[in-house]
Design a protein around this motif. Structure first.
Motif, short mmCIF file in Angstrom:
data_model
loop_
_atom_site.label_atom_id
_atom_site.label_comp_id
_atom_site.label_asym_id
_atom_site.label_seq_id
_atom_site.Cartn_x
_atom_site.Cartn_y
_atom_site.Cartn_z
N ASN A 195 21.93 28.78 40.24
CA ASN A 195 21.55 29.93 39.39
C ASN A 195 21.03 29.33 38.11
O ASN A 195 20.91 30.15 37.07
CB ASN A 195 22.43 30.88 39.26
N VAL B 278 23.22 27.30 36.12
CA VAL B 278 24.06 27.63 35.03
C VAL B 278 24.64 26.17 35.03
O VAL B 278 24.97 25.57 35.89
CB VAL B 278 25.09 28.41 35.40
N MET C 264 28.92 26.43 31.62
CA MET C 264 29.52 27.45 30.99
C MET C 264 31.09 27.66 31.01
O MET C 264 31.78 27.05 31.55
CB MET C 264 29.44 28.82 32.00
N ASP D 208 34.32 34.51 30.18
CA ASP D 208 32.80 34.66 30.57
C ASP D 208 32.41 34.22 31.98
O ASP D 208 31.64 34.75 32.46
CB ASP D 208 32.00 33.69 29.39
N ILE D 209 33.15 33.33 32.22
CA ILE D 209 32.92 32.73 33.71
C ILE D 209 33.34 33.84 34.72
O ILE D 209 32.57 34.13 35.55
CB ILE D 209 33.79 31.67 33.85
N GLU E 249 33.17 37.20 34.13
CA GLU E 249 32.39 38.02 34.17
C GLU E 249 31.06 37.65 34.89
O GLU E 249 30.11 38.41 35.67
CB GLU E 249 32.11 38.52 32.70
N TYR E 250 30.74 36.55 34.69
CA TYR E 250 29.33 35.90 35.30
C TYR E 250 29.56 35.86 36.86
O TYR E 250 28.61 36.26 37.50
CB TYR E 250 29.09 34.63 34.86
N GLU F 78 29.32 39.61 37.94
CA GLU F 78 28.15 39.98 37.89
C GLU F 78 26.94 39.41 38.99
O GLU F 78 26.42 40.10 39.51
CB GLU F 78 27.46 39.91 36.64
N THR F 79 27.34 38.21 39.22
CA THR F 79 26.51 37.58 40.08
C THR F 79 26.91 37.53 41.61
O THR F 79 25.59 37.43 42.64
CB THR F 79 26.11 35.86 39.54
#
Length: 81
Positions: free
Chosen positions: A61, A63, A66, A71-72, A74-75, A78-79
């Motif tokens: 993706n 990235v 990160m 944040d990780i 959450e990513y 979501e992904t």
């Protein structure tokens, strides 16, 4: 070799949080353990521009480097959830 790489320090609770999410989502990932000394964390600094952990990369993706466990997580949710 997995698309996701986790840079971590053993015993780091923030790293454990990210590892738990990766495992919960049943994702394949590689782990790179960073040295305890921030001065010696050249690889994670090259990837993310800083020496803190956890850091992930996700080649699938785009990235790169990160950081911040929240944040990780959450990513990843979501992904991949």
């Amino acid at each position: 070799m997995a698309d996701i790489t986790l840079y971590e320090l053993p015993g780091c609770p923030y790293c454990a949080k990210v590892r738990s999410k990766l495992d919960e989502l049943d994702l394949e990932y590689d782990v790179t353990e960073v040295p305890r000394s921030h001065e010696d964390r050249t690889e994670v600094e090259r990837v993310s521009g800083q020496t803190g952990v956890p850091v992930i990369t996700d080649e699938a993706n785009g990235v790169e480097g990160m950081n911040e466990s929240d944040d990780i997580v959450e990513y990843l949710e979501e992904t991949y959830a």
